[in-house]
Design an enzyme around this catalytic site. Structure first.
Site, mmCIF file in Angstrom:
data_model
loop_
_atom_site.group_PDB
_atom_site.id
_atom_site.type_symbol
_atom_site.label_atom_id
_atom_site.label_comp_id
_atom_site.label_asym_id
_atom_site.label_seq_id
_atom_site.Cartn_x
_atom_site.Cartn_y
_atom_site.Cartn_z
ATOM 1 N N CYS A 264 -29.399 -2.509 9.680
ATOM 2 C CA CYS A 264 -29.047 -2.567 8.129
ATOM 3 C C CYS A 264 -29.168 -1.220 7.417
ATOM 4 O O CYS A 264 -27.918 -1.062 7.083
ATOM 5 C CB CYS A 264 -30.194 -3.468 7.253
ATOM 6 S SG CYS A 264 -30.013 -5.294 7.949
ATOM 7 N N ILE A 265 -29.903 -0.603 7.195
ATOM 8 C CA ILE A 265 -30.081 0.572 6.302
ATOM 9 C C ILE A 265 -29.154 1.713 6.806
ATOM 10 O O ILE A 265 -28.409 1.974 6.000
ATOM 11 C CB ILE A 265 -31.397 1.011 6.035
ATOM 12 C CG1 ILE A 265 -32.534 -0.183 5.318
ATOM 13 C CG2 ILE A 265 -31.531 2.218 5.218
ATOM 14 C CD1 ILE A 265 -33.746 0.199 5.042
#
Length: 428
Positions: A264-265
């Site tokens: 994600c990040i």
């Protein structure tokens, strides 16, 4: 879901998002099929074996016994009430998401799509994907979204390893192509999710996911940059954060580390930045600056290792460096986008004799074949710690007694802020 079909739900993509979703739907008493392109994944699941951290073999066996049908046969798409697509969207070469798996899944679905089937995309992507990419593919079969079938987007919020929040008690955001499409998606997810949050449309739901992870990305970059100057000013940033978090309002704690990792990040904020640049012609400066800062942390860790060795009069070239924990998240075996990889590459480039230990993986696949043999996996942790010139904690798995390991080390660098600082052990 009033019309009875062979399956209530078909989940396309049985990875860390799709499999827990299928489990939740099975637990609600729904008839669920799981469609995946990997024959080995399907065979493993059919045999009661899990390949994701959050589900055990016992969990999968219970699903199969309850009627869950993993399959590689796309004909299941023709006889279901709901299709949820959870396929990967990795970062593409131009900075946006690689939608090849989404396009492939939707093209196959268009060949089988029956009137009235709710279609939901959960794969993370840029705003506009559902309406501009997915909808035309599905409508190529002759049916119209919002008229002949409901179409919606609902961002996944799976947090691997989180024992407090799962599918059922994490609020679910949904946005439909039309208000009726939104209502259909809300009705479906409400069968097994406690709180469902409708948005005005698909773009708002798509952007909500990107905002969540961009918020984290930027705040992690803030503390990563603070870690550097706090170290230079002899300020303990970890104590600073602990003090600041006592404020009961207006502050949320974020922590520095060797970089950002996972699915994600490091990935999702780039989708938004790429979308702004290509559509609007100007940069999303916060995201690009955060990316620059977070991407520089592995090199900073390598420099701190070099500084620690210099303190003992030892050169990095030829020094024995032991990395502890190389997965992207504590107590999770997932190696994707782990910052340990660029840390290792930088140390190897500078001539370090590198070894690693991780209780959750036997082989460091993500390091790559050209360097995989250059980093040795150690079996005897205590002996390896005692032999190393410097030990670097990259991931704080619960199996590690960090203070005990630091006490046996010549030098110990903790990038996660858990060691008790001493003359030999220091934090990032």
């Amino acid at each position: 879901m009033s019309e009875r079909r062979r399956h209530d739900v078909v989940v396309v993509g049985l990875g860390y998002v799709g499999l827990p979703l299928a489990q939740a739907a099975v637990g609600a008493g729904l008839s669920v099929a799981g469609l995946d392109a990997s024959a080995s994944v399907v065979a493993s699941l059919a045999g009661g074996r899990s390949h994701v951290d959050d589900l055990s073999d016992e969990d999968v066996t219970k699903m199969v016994c309850a009627g869950f049908e993993p399959t590689t046969d796309p004909s299941c798409l023709a006889d279901t009430s709901v299709v949820v697509v959870c396929v990967p969207t990795p970062l593409g070469s131009e900075g946006g998401p690689d939608l090849s798996a989404v396009r492939s899944a939707m093209t196959e679905l268009a060949h089988h799509l029956a009137p009235g089937t709710l279609v939901v995309l959960e794969s993370t992507t840029y705003p506009g994907t559902t309406d501009e990419v997915v909808r035309p593919i599905l409508e190529s079969g002759g049916l119209r979204a919002g008229v002949d079938f409901p179409l919606a987007f609902s961002p996944e919020r799976v947090d691997p390893g989180n024992t407090a929040y799962g599918i059922s008690n994490t609020p679910k955001v949904v946005g439909g192509h039309t208000p009726a499409c939104t209502d259909a998606a809300v009705a479906f997810y409400s069968l097994f999710v406690d709180t469902v949050v409708p948005t005005r449309g698909t773009r708002e739901a798509e952007t909500a996911k990107l905002l969540e992870n961009t918020y984290r990305h930027i705040n992690i970059a803030l503390v990563n940059e603070m870690a550097r100057f706090c170290h230079d000013l002899d300020i303990d940033l970890w104590e600073v954060i602990a003090a600041a978090r006592t404020k009961p309002f207006g502050f949320q704690a974020f922590y520095p580390g060797p970089g950002v990792g996972g699915h994600c990040i490091p990935i999702d904020p780039n989708y938004l930045s790429h979308n702004v640049r290509t559509r609007l012609g100007y940069p999303f400066r916060f995201v690009e600056l955060a990316q620059e800062i977070n991407a520089s942390m592995p090199a900073y860790v390598a420099r701190r290792v070099q500084d620690a060795l210099n303190g003992d009069g030892t050169a990095l070239r030829g020094a024995r460096v032991l990395l502890l924990g190389v997965t992207y998240k504590a107590d999770i075996a997932d190696q994707r986008e782990s910052p340990a990889v660029p840390v290792a590459r930088r140390l190897l480039e500078q001539g370090a004799a590198l070894s690693f230990h991780d209780p959750l993986i036997a082989h460091w696949d993500e390091l790559g074949s050209e360097l995989g043999d250059a980093a040795t996996s150690v079996g005897d942790l205590e002996a390896a710690v005692a032999d190393a010139d410097v030990v670097v904690l990259l991931q704080h798995h619960r199996d590690y007694d960090v203070d005990a390991l630091a006490a046996r080390s010549r030098r110990f660098l903790d990038t996660r802020g858990v060691v008790t600082p001493t003359a030999r052990a220091e934090r990032l």
